[in-house]
Design a protein around this motif. Sequence first.
Motif, PDB file in Angstrom:
ATOM      1  N   VAL A  67      -2.977  10.447  -0.491  1.00  0.00           N
ATOM      2  CA  VAL A  67      -4.177  11.058   0.247  1.00  0.00           C
ATOM      3  C   VAL A  67      -4.917   9.416   0.892  1.00  0.00           C
ATOM      4  CG1 VAL A  67      -4.812  13.022  -1.459  1.00  0.00           C
ATOM      5  CG2 VAL A  67      -5.506  10.443  -1.874  1.00  0.00           C
ATOM      6  N   GLY A  68      -5.836   9.778   1.697  1.00  0.00           N
ATOM      7  CA  GLY A  68      -6.509   8.910   2.455  1.00  0.00           C
ATOM      8  C   GLY A  68      -5.536   8.083   3.488  1.00  0.00           C
ATOM      9  N   LEU A  69      -4.740   8.941   4.237  1.00  0.00           N
ATOM     10  CA  LEU A  69      -3.712   8.702   5.269  1.00  0.00           C
ATOM     11  C   LEU A  69      -4.532   8.128   6.443  1.00  0.00           C
ATOM     12  CD1 LEU A  69      -1.289  11.719   5.355  1.00  0.00           C
ATOM     13  CD2 LEU A  69      -1.228   9.368   4.172  1.00  0.00           C
ATOM     14  N   ALA A  96       0.879  -1.290   0.000  1.00  0.00           N
ATOM     15  CA  ALA A  96      -0.047   0.026  -0.004  1.00  0.00           C
ATOM     16  C   ALA A  96       1.291   1.269   0.008  1.00  0.00           C
ATOM     17  CB  ALA A  96      -0.884   0.107   1.189  1.00  0.00           C
ATOM     18  N   PRO A  97       0.472   2.348  -0.773  1.00  0.00           N
ATOM     19  CA  PRO A  97      -0.688   2.430  -1.640  1.00  0.00           C
ATOM     20  C   PRO A  97      -0.578   1.945  -2.944  1.00  0.00           C
ATOM     21  CG  PRO A  97       0.258   4.501  -1.416  1.00  0.00           C
ATOM     22  CD  PRO A  97       1.596   3.634  -0.792  1.00  0.00           C
ATOM     23  N   GLN A  98       0.161   0.993  -3.327  1.00  0.00           N
ATOM     24  CA  GLN A  98       0.428   0.715  -4.545  1.00  0.00           C
ATOM     25  C   GLN A  98       0.835   1.722  -5.682  1.00  0.00           C
ATOM     26  OE1 GLN A  98       0.685  -2.494  -5.669  1.00  0.00           O
ATOM     27  NE2 GLN A  98       0.015  -3.367  -3.667  1.00  0.00           N
ATOM     28  N   PHE A 133       5.359  15.055   8.195  1.00  0.00           N
ATOM     29  CA  PHE A 133       4.632  13.939   7.834  1.00  0.00           C
ATOM     30  C   PHE A 133       3.621  13.625   9.239  1.00  0.00           C
ATOM     31  CE2 PHE A 133       7.111  11.457   4.301  1.00  0.00           C
ATOM     32  CZ  PHE A 133       6.365  12.383   3.339  1.00  0.00           C
ATOM     33  N   SER A 134       2.424  13.505   8.749  1.00  0.00           N
ATOM     34  CA  SER A 134       1.259  13.266   9.967  1.00  0.00           C
ATOM     35  C   SER A 134       0.410  12.088   9.704  1.00  0.00           C
ATOM     36  CB  SER A 134       0.286  14.265   9.796  1.00  0.00           C
ATOM     37  OG  SER A 134      -0.706  14.059  10.958  1.00  0.00           O
TER      38      SER A 134
END
Length: 482
Positions: A119-121, A94-96, A222-223
């Motif tokens: 996106v989609g963290l 992930a995330p490929q 980074f979060s």
Amino acid sequence: MLDIRPVIHLVGLLTFALGAIMLLPLAVDWQAGHDNWKGFAQASFLTCLIGATATLSTRSALDQGLGRRQSFLMTGSVWAVLPAFGALPFLLGAPQADVTHAYFEAMSGMTTTGTTVFVGLDDMPPGVLLWRSILQWLGGLGIIIVALVFLPVLRVGGMQHFQSEAFDTMGKVMPRVYDISAALLQVYLGLTLLAVMAYMGFGMSGFDALNHGLTTIATGGFSTRDASFAAFVGPLEYVGALFMVLAGLPFIRLIQLMGGSVQAIWQDVQIRAFLRWIVYAVAAVMAYRLAVTDAGVWDVLRGTLFNVITLFTGTGYGSEDVGAWGDFPLLVVMLVGFIGACTASTGCSIKVFRFLVLFEAIKMRMRQLSSPRRVMAIKLGGKRLEQDVINSVIVMFTAFAGIFMILAVALALTGLETRTALTAAWTAICNIGPAFGPEVGETGAVDGFPDRAKWLMILGMYLGRLEVLAVLVLLLPRFWRA
């Protein structure tokens, strides 16, 4: 003829170590029941295999040591090669991601820039989130420390590596490089642990606290959330601001502080200027915001303090939309982003010390215009500055400004709107994190940028992390013939 075998040997060692560290996020995903651990397993195997092969095939280089040119080449190679292997988990799991996105994310991590294309963290496997944080933690200071530990093994003065990283040891306060390395590691680990505990104490979950502790002390940004620090507004912003300031101080001074020398902190002219300029920037932005908004004073103070400090230190968290504050606040935060934190900290950009040198050089030149026969010396903090230091600072400013303008124009030519191109160039070359403009996603991700723009930003992040000149010197034919 330059012998690159010692360089390959060291890069191979670091690559092998990076592959071994991948076992940590692998274990996290395994424990969480995510199949994503398989991607980490493949990435770890490949990375360790290639690193071990490079190391074993050049083991005879241990007897030859590492020269000055090799030290510069190693520095440039580490920051280009390790992100490539750091990108493998994003490709194989992930995330490929594709090659562009994976390498962008890894380069952003290891240069502690913090700009993201993901996106989609909030729904990412925990191992991926931890790996992003580890990359930033390693990039902040860990990679430098590991390299310095290896250098004495090769019977090389590790001060050469400090020099090639533009890492000012502030007077060589310790007798041996190994001692400096060990002390830096202690300070780095200690600050990280304190940050994690403080975040947990003020309400973060253990996993969020661990990740934000790693990326705060690395001034990476980074979060674990798409909303970045907006998911933790309140007292946690003060905690984050405190540790970002600490991470922006010269670590050599923190080592002296550990030894009981409190005066070393306050007598450092760079630290005093850094703290003073933070106050000026926060006050200016806060005054503007209070004049144009009906928000409460304490809310404005908290948000302004956190977001100005995060951009000043190059951390890049966001708890509010700074771009919506207005043109004046944006101008202020871009200015402090160009300044950056202190030399010998985990922060990037031009650095406070160089601005102080530039200001003193300008003042001396103005005095000479009024008294042309007078012989003057430039001093900073009571110490005379040598002419080669002044010349180096001027060259650094010239190169930095030139690269920024070229990068901004190149980004605009990819189709980005002018404001987006300018802030993207700024955030890349200064290793800050956020960009502002219509092409930037709602979460702050730049996944919508053209691939050409992303590769330009990768180049900007790389040049910025190595402070431009350490890379440009590798392009000189004279460097290879010397």
